[in-house]
Motif scaffolding. Structure first.
Motif, PDB file in Angstrom:
ATOM      1  N   THR A  19       0.832  -1.204   0.000  1.00  0.00           N
ATOM      2  CA  THR A  19       0.000   0.000   0.000  1.00  0.00           C
ATOM      3  C   THR A  19       0.864   1.250   0.000  1.00  0.00           C
ATOM      4  O   THR A  19       0.551   2.232  -0.687  1.00  0.00           O
ATOM      5  N   ALA A  20       1.953   1.231   0.768  1.00  0.00           N
ATOM      6  CA  ALA A  20       2.857   2.384   0.804  1.00  0.00           C
ATOM      7  C   ALA A  20       3.491   2.606  -0.566  1.00  0.00           C
ATOM      8  O   ALA A  20       3.593   3.754  -1.031  1.00  0.00           O
ATOM      9  N   ALA A  23       0.932   4.115  -2.764  1.00  0.00           N
ATOM     10  CA  ALA A  23       0.695   5.517  -2.406  1.00  0.00           C
ATOM     11  C   ALA A  23       1.804   6.412  -2.949  1.00  0.00           C
ATOM     12  O   ALA A  23       1.531   7.524  -3.428  1.00  0.00           O
ATOM     13  N   ALA A  32      -0.905  14.436  -4.152  1.00  0.00           N
ATOM     14  CA  ALA A  32      -1.578  13.987  -2.928  1.00  0.00           C
ATOM     15  C   ALA A  32      -3.034  14.424  -2.921  1.00  0.00           C
ATOM     16  O   ALA A  32      -3.376  15.511  -3.379  1.00  0.00           O
ATOM     17  N   LEU A  36      -5.433   9.150  -0.116  1.00  0.00           N
ATOM     18  CA  LEU A  36      -4.261   8.568   0.530  1.00  0.00           C
ATOM     19  C   LEU A  36      -4.458   8.317   2.018  1.00  0.00           C
ATOM     20  O   LEU A  36      -3.624   7.662   2.646  1.00  0.00           O
ATOM     21  N   VAL A  37      -5.558   8.796   2.576  1.00  0.00           N
ATOM     22  CA  VAL A  37      -5.818   8.598   4.004  1.00  0.00           C
ATOM     23  C   VAL A  37      -5.917   7.106   4.316  1.00  0.00           C
ATOM     24  O   VAL A  37      -5.404   6.637   5.334  1.00  0.00           O
ATOM     25  N   VAL A  40      -2.461   5.610   4.493  1.00  0.00           N
ATOM     26  CA  VAL A  40      -1.783   6.030   5.727  1.00  0.00           C
ATOM     27  C   VAL A  40      -2.292   5.220   6.918  1.00  0.00           C
ATOM     28  O   VAL A  40      -1.502   4.774   7.765  1.00  0.00           O
ATOM     29  N   CYS A  41      -3.587   4.979   6.977  1.00  0.00           N
ATOM     30  CA  CYS A  41      -4.163   4.205   8.087  1.00  0.00           C
ATOM     31  C   CYS A  41      -3.644   2.765   8.101  1.00  0.00           C
ATOM     32  O   CYS A  41      -3.356   2.213   9.162  1.00  0.00           O
ATOM     33  N   VAL A  43      -0.737   1.679   6.884  1.00  0.00           N
ATOM     34  CA  VAL A  43       0.671   1.700   7.288  1.00  0.00           C
ATOM     35  C   VAL A  43       0.796   1.952   8.788  1.00  0.00           C
ATOM     36  O   VAL A  43       1.596   1.299   9.479  1.00  0.00           O
ATOM     37  N   VAL A  44       0.001   2.844   9.325  1.00  0.00           N
ATOM     38  CA  VAL A  44       0.034   3.119  10.772  1.00  0.00           C
ATOM     39  C   VAL A  44      -0.385   1.883  11.561  1.00  0.00           C
ATOM     40  O   VAL A  44       0.226   1.547  12.587  1.00  0.00           O
TER      41      VAL A  44
END
Length: 80
Positions: A19-20, A23, A32, A36-37, A40-41, A43-44
């Motif tokens: 996913t990263a 992105a 951007a 992309l949210v 980011v979720c 990856v976090v």
């Protein structure tokens, strides 16, 4: 909260890595945006699953209750 497995954490990391990469390609080609949210979720979530405080939820091996701790469904010979 349910317990995951070491494999679940590994697959989450693999999906987060893909996913990263996706992105980064999206940012380079389109710029951007709010889409992309989601990336980011993911990856976090992968990073948080590798923190030491999350380790009890991802045991290295399957844990089963001890034999003495299992509830007994068998009745004794005596009637209540």
């Amino acid at each position: 909260m349910g317990r995951g497995s070491g494999n679940a954490r590994l697959w989450l990391a693999i999906i987060a890595g893909l996913t990263a990469c996706s992105a980064v390609v999206t940012i380079v080609t389109d710029g951007a945006d709010w889409g992309l949210v989601d990336a980011v979720c993911i990856v976090v979530a992968a990073v948080l699953s590798y923190l030491p405080s999350a380790r009890p939820y991802f045991p290295r091996e399957e844990r089963r209750p001890a034999l003495g701790m299992q509830p007994s469904n068998q009745r004794s010979g005596a009637r209540p």
